[in-house]
Design a protein around this motif. Structure first.
Motif, PDB file in Angstrom:
ATOM      1  N   GLN A 113       0.831  -1.200   0.000  1.00 23.49           N
ATOM      2  CA  GLN A 113       0.000   0.000   0.000  1.00 23.49           C
ATOM      3  C   GLN A 113       0.870   1.256   0.000  1.00 23.49           C
ATOM      4  OE1 GLN A 113      -2.110  -0.943   3.546  1.00 23.49           O
ATOM      5  NE2 GLN A 113      -3.536  -2.335   2.518  1.00 23.49           N
ATOM      6  N   ALA A 114       1.980   1.195   0.714  1.00 24.49           N
ATOM      7  CA  ALA A 114       2.886   2.347   0.785  1.00 24.49           C
ATOM      8  C   ALA A 114       3.765   2.461  -0.450  1.00 24.49           C
ATOM      9  CB  ALA A 114       3.769   2.232   2.021  1.00 24.49           C
ATOM     10  N   ARG A 115       3.876   1.369  -1.201  1.00 23.25           N
ATOM     11  CA  ARG A 115       4.796   1.290  -2.341  1.00 23.25           C
ATOM     12  C   ARG A 115       6.219   1.611  -1.903  1.00 23.25           C
ATOM     13  NH1 ARG A 115       1.928   1.116  -7.346  1.00 23.25           N
ATOM     14  NH2 ARG A 115      -0.307   1.419  -7.050  1.00 23.25           N
ATOM     15  N   GLY A 116       6.562   1.128  -0.720  1.00 21.18           N
ATOM     16  CA  GLY A 116       7.890   1.346  -0.181  1.00 21.18           C
ATOM     17  C   GLY A 116       7.850   1.314   1.336  1.00 21.18           C
ATOM     18  N   PRO A 117       8.775   1.998   2.005  1.00 25.62           N
ATOM     19  CA  PRO A 117       8.831   1.968   3.466  1.00 25.62           C
ATOM     20  C   PRO A 117       7.546   2.455   4.116  1.00 25.62           C
ATOM     21  CG  PRO A 117      10.885   2.808   2.581  1.00 25.62           C
ATOM     22  CD  PRO A 117       9.948   2.702   1.422  1.00 25.62           C
ATOM     23  N   TRP A 118       7.279   1.912   5.299  1.00 27.84           N
ATOM     24  CA  TRP A 118       6.038   2.170   6.014  1.00 27.84           C
ATOM     25  C   TRP A 118       6.337   2.244   7.509  1.00 27.84           C
ATOM     26  CZ3 TRP A 118       4.697  -1.974   9.265  1.00 27.84           C
ATOM     27  CH2 TRP A 118       5.389  -3.167   9.024  1.00 27.84           C
ATOM     28  N   ALA A 124      12.598  -5.973   8.156  1.00 27.06           N
ATOM     29  CA  ALA A 124      12.968  -6.729   6.961  1.00 27.06           C
ATOM     30  C   ALA A 124      11.957  -6.533   5.848  1.00 27.06           C
ATOM     31  CB  ALA A 124      13.089  -8.214   7.305  1.00 27.06           C
ATOM     32  N   ARG A 125      10.687  -6.399   6.227  1.00 26.58           N
ATOM     33  CA  ARG A 125       9.621  -6.258   5.242  1.00 26.58           C
ATOM     34  C   ARG A 125       9.253  -4.792   5.000  1.00 26.58           C
ATOM     35  NH1 ARG A 125       8.716 -11.762   5.858  1.00 26.58           N
ATOM     36  NH2 ARG A 125       7.596 -12.520   4.008  1.00 26.58           N
ATOM     37  N   GLU A 136      13.102 -17.780   8.175  1.00 32.21           N
ATOM     38  CA  GLU A 136      12.662 -16.841   7.149  1.00 32.21           C
ATOM     39  C   GLU A 136      13.858 -16.022   6.683  1.00 32.21           C
ATOM     40  OE1 GLU A 136       9.096 -13.483   6.784  1.00 32.21           O
ATOM     41  OE2 GLU A 136       9.830 -14.087   8.757  1.00 32.21           O
ATOM     42  N   ALA A 137      13.995 -15.873   5.379  1.00 28.63           N
ATOM     43  CA  ALA A 137      15.047 -15.029   4.819  1.00 28.63           C
ATOM     44  C   ALA A 137      14.387 -13.964   3.945  1.00 28.63           C
ATOM     45  CB  ALA A 137      16.035 -15.850   4.008  1.00 28.63           C
ATOM     46  N   VAL A 138      14.680 -12.716   4.232  1.00 26.82           N
ATOM     47  CA  VAL A 138      14.060 -11.599   3.524  1.00 26.82           C
ATOM     48  C   VAL A 138      15.164 -10.638   3.096  1.00 26.82           C
ATOM     49  CG1 VAL A 138      12.353  -9.748   3.616  1.00 26.82           C
ATOM     50  CG2 VAL A 138      12.021 -11.816   5.006  1.00 26.82           C
ATOM     51  N   ARG A 139      15.160 -10.277   1.816  1.00 29.96           N
ATOM     52  CA  ARG A 139      16.142  -9.305   1.345  1.00 29.96           C
ATOM     53  C   ARG A 139      15.494  -7.928   1.278  1.00 29.96           C
ATOM     54  NH1 ARG A 139      20.989  -9.519  -0.226  1.00 29.96           N
ATOM     55  NH2 ARG A 139      21.006 -11.783  -0.476  1.00 29.96           N
ATOM     56  N   ARG A 140      16.177  -6.957   1.865  1.00 30.18           N
ATOM     57  CA  ARG A 140      15.745  -5.562   1.779  1.00 30.18           C
ATOM     58  C   ARG A 140      16.941  -4.721   1.404  1.00 30.18           C
ATOM     59  NH1 ARG A 140      13.184  -1.308   6.268  1.00 30.18           N
ATOM     60  NH2 ARG A 140      12.946   0.361   4.717  1.00 30.18           N
ATOM     61  N   GLY A 141      16.899  -4.182   0.190  1.00 31.96           N
ATOM     62  CA  GLY A 141      18.054  -3.429  -0.286  1.00 31.96           C
ATOM     63  C   GLY A 141      19.269  -4.326  -0.365  1.00 31.96           C
ATOM     64  N   SER A 169      15.131   1.905   1.772  1.00 32.34           N
ATOM     65  CA  SER A 169      15.282   0.894   0.727  1.00 32.34           C
ATOM     66  C   SER A 169      14.011   0.082   0.574  1.00 32.34           C
ATOM     67  CB  SER A 169      16.461  -0.030   1.052  1.00 32.34           C
ATOM     68  OG  SER A 169      16.243  -0.713   2.276  1.00 32.34           O
ATOM     69  N   HIS A 170      13.865  -0.511  -0.608  1.00 33.12           N
ATOM     70  CA  HIS A 170      12.651  -1.264  -0.931  1.00 33.12           C
ATOM     71  C   HIS A 170      13.004  -2.296  -1.989  1.00 33.12           C
ATOM     72  CE1 HIS A 170       8.705  -2.443  -2.139  1.00 33.12           C
ATOM     73  NE2 HIS A 170       8.686  -1.720  -3.252  1.00 33.12           N
ATOM     74  N   THR A 171      12.682  -3.553  -1.729  1.00 32.20           N
ATOM     75  CA  THR A 171      12.957  -4.626  -2.674  1.00 32.20           C
ATOM     76  C   THR A 171      11.650  -5.239  -3.135  1.00 32.20           C
ATOM     77  OG1 THR A 171      15.063  -5.110  -1.581  1.00 32.20           O
ATOM     78  CG2 THR A 171      14.167  -6.811  -3.047  1.00 32.20           C
TER      79      THR A 171
END
Length: 655
Positions: free
Chosen positions: A296-301, A334-335, A604-609, A390-392
């Motif tokens: 919804q934010a299309r990026g950081p929130w 991370a998300r 859980e593995a999450v990539r952010r930037g 950052s946003h992936t």
């Protein structure tokens, strides 16, 4: 336009709701000392302070808030200042009873709790605007002010007379004429045809089933009326402080607001998130809400609220185990969260939420909760400069739409066991457990960036949404749809054939003969898996591949899973493991790759930037294979080829 980056400035915002009006002033200095020790850099103030700010109509008592704003500024703590309009003072309801909402039975919702306001009331809106205007004028230039927080958790329904007037106005704008409204609502059924606008009411208590079109429009109307309240206050504070961002806090996966529409009106998208610490799938619920909010934010929130320990509104309210608050906070970062905040700072000694945890609990600074808060604040400071902003994006989009949710929830549906939010959760869980990252999208959004589009269930689809799905497949994307998708149009009018004709052709369905919902004690066996909740009597079209067939019973031999090229259709809900395996297979065929292969269950593995977050949601240590050399920002140590994580362990790695 301002945003979260203008406030974070390379830091993760860390803090929470602060209600100093509940405490004597000598406690305030102690609060600031503890905040500084815990690394708190942001507090939200004023959320429930209307009666303190305006104890009598037109009176203003800002002195206490002046002193607090100065205190925060003196210690370098930013203030997210709230308009206090979610909880009007008792005098407003007494002097203006029309400001109090009524439920569908006509009963008044009195003061004594919170959210006791009618979104349609002119008097409420007038008083809310006045206190917002004076608040904004007074603090516009204050150096502590960093952001505005409008109201709190908008969630009010109103079926009263003033709401009825506004509902009719809203319907005129939407439909234009009574003929168009009668057509949209199907009022030829049960002699409901309207000949005068004054005959139209909110869907109040009825003898039997309510008109689904009327209920659907009322849900849309309610979301829009609440949004009007938000934007009215937002525009006031923007006029005084155009350089500061404005937000309000969503409740997670709540049906009352079309959050896609709301998010477009916010500078910062924020949410409150309270997974049950005893729920073994609480982390997945958190991941779903975080994925949806980031989309919804299309990026950081902003994570506006979470609990440092127990809440007070479940039947049994368990505290968080040691390390769980840290783990779930880093999961949010991370998300995409650039702010991690709690409700509340200091646990209240009185009132309805005195057993809702605080960052400073009743046990004080020696308590485990505060000690964990201190650790979390220090660690967030270590990663803030490396991750904020950052946003992936993901390769998979899950489609979600409030209109479809509302339409599919009507009283006369085929199975009350089919709950939209539950179906959405089950599909997201299957992808999460398969270690596949997901975004959410509206069915009319641009889907061109996604290799795989997943539709757990969209009962009602506009023509534009159907065209969008067709275009996604035509342009080389993969689509997988769950049962009861494309059944109705935007007015909840069932499509000829029981499903949009273009979707049937796309998915390889020649004829949809009957829907076969399943009771709790029923299942739909197939030659590949067990089906739950639902089944359908469908006939495959020429050229469609039958990937699974029903076995036994009335549907024996008929398709359970169909595929036509890159488009898949599941006419039942596979049991959890089977759904996970199937979706992982489809994703692999679409070219989707996992962030890390071979992860153990519960990791859980999450990539952010440029960073890789690895989170152990289990209570036992695990070892994860990670080829290459990495640097853990939290420990400062090198990680080479493998990583060991303890109970609820977290690593934030730079390669």
């Amino acid at each position: 336009m301002t945003g979260l980056a203008d406030v974070t400035r390379g830091r993760i915002l860390f803090g929470g709701d602060y209600s100093p009006e509940q405490w004597p002033e000598e406690v305030w200095a102690e609060d600031v000392r503890l905040m500084k020790a815990a690394g708190v850099n942001s507090v939200t103030m004023g959320v429930f302070s209307w009666s303190r700010l305006e104890p009598r109509p037109g009176a203003r008592e800002f002195g206490w808030l002046d002193r607090l704003m100065d205190l925060m500024d003196d210690h370098g703590i930013g203030v997210v200042l709230a308009t206090p309009t979610s909880s009007p003072p008792p005098w407003l309801g007494r002097l203006h009873p029309e400001t109090l909402p009524r439920d569908e039975d006509g009963r008044i919702e009195w003061w004594g709790g919170r959210q006791h306001f009618s979104h349609a009331s002119a008097a409420y809106r007038r008083y809310a605007a006045a206190i917002t205007e004076d608040l904004a004028a007074r603090y516009a230039g204050h150096p502590a002010l960093t952001m505005w927080h409008i109201n709190n958790e908008y969630c009010t329904y109103d079926y009263g007379d003033e709401a009825a007037v506004r509902f009719r106005q809203w319907l005129r704008r939407r439909h234009g004429t009574l003929d168009a409204l009668n057509s949209a609502w199907g009022t030829a059924f049960w002699s409901q045809g309207y000949g005068d606008w004054e005959e139209i009411l909110p869907p109040r208590h009825a003898h039997y089933l309510k008109n689904p079109g009327q209920v659907l429009d009322f849900r849309r109307f309610t979301s829009d009326m609440l949004l009007e309240c938000y934007t009215a206050e937002r525009d006031i504070v923007r006029r005084h402080t155009p350089h500061l961002p404005v937000t309000t806090n969503f409740m997670p996966l709540w049906s009352g607001q079309d959050a896609w529409r709301w998010a477009r009106e916010e500078d910062v998208v924020s949410v409150d998130l309270y997974p049950d610490p005893r729920d073994p799938l609480g982390a997945q619920h958190g991941a779903l809400v975080q994925d949806m909010t980031r989309s919804q934010a299309r990026g950081p929130w902003m994570l506006m609220e979470q609990a440092a320990g127990a809440v007070n509104w479940r039947g049994v309210n368990h505290p968080k185990r040691r390390g769980l608050n840290r783990l779930w906070s880093f999961q949010a970062v991370a998300r995409g969260a650039d702010a991690v905040c709690c409700f509340q700072w200091r646990q209240s000694r009185q009132g309805a939420e005195k057993f809702h945890s605080g960052m400073v609990p009743h046990a004080g600074e020696e308590g485990r909760t505060y000690q964990e808060v201190k650790q979390l604040g220090a660690e967030l400071a270590l990663v803030g400069t490396q991750v904020t902003g950052s946003h992936t994006p993901s390769d998979i989009a899950i489609l979600h739409d409030w209109d479809s949710w509302w339409a599919g929830a009507h009283q006369g549906r085929l199975s009350t066991r089919v709950d939209y939010a539950q179906v959405l959760t089950v599909w997201h869980r299957a992808l999460w457990q398969a270690h596949l990252a997901t975004d959410f999208a509206h069915p009319e959004h641009d889907l061109g960036a996604y290799k795989l589009v997943v539709v757990p269930q969209l009962y009602a689809l506009t023509d534009a949404a159907v065209d969008n799905l067709l275009a996604h497949v035509r342009d080389g994307g993969t689509l997988v749809c769950g049962f009861l998708t494309g059944v109705a149009d935007q007015d909840d009018r069932v499509r000829p054939g029981g499903m949009d004709e273009r979707l049937r052709e796309l998915l390889g369905i020649r004829t949809l003969h009957e829907w076969w919902p399943l009771d709790e004690d029923e299942s739909a066996g197939t030659d590949a898996f067990g089906g739950t909740l639902w089944s359908e009597e469908i006939e495959a079209a020429e050229g469609a591949s039958i990937e699974a067939r029903y076995q036994r019973g009335e549907l024996d031999g008929l398709p359970a899973v169909l595929r036509r090229g890159r488009a898949w259709y599941l006419s039942t809900l596979p049991e959890p493991h089977a759904l996970r395996v199937l979706l992982a297979r489809i994703a692999a065929g679409a070219g989707v790759r996992r962030v890390v292969d071979g992860l153990p269950d519960g990791v859980e593995a999450v990539r952010r930037g440029d960073l890789l977050f690895v989170l152990n949601h289990g209570r036992e240590p695990v070892t994860v294979a990670l080829p290459g050399r990495h640097h853990d920002l939290l420990t400062g140590s090198a990680v080479e080829n493998k990583l060991t994580l303890g109970r609820y362990g977290v690593a934030v790695l730079r390669s």
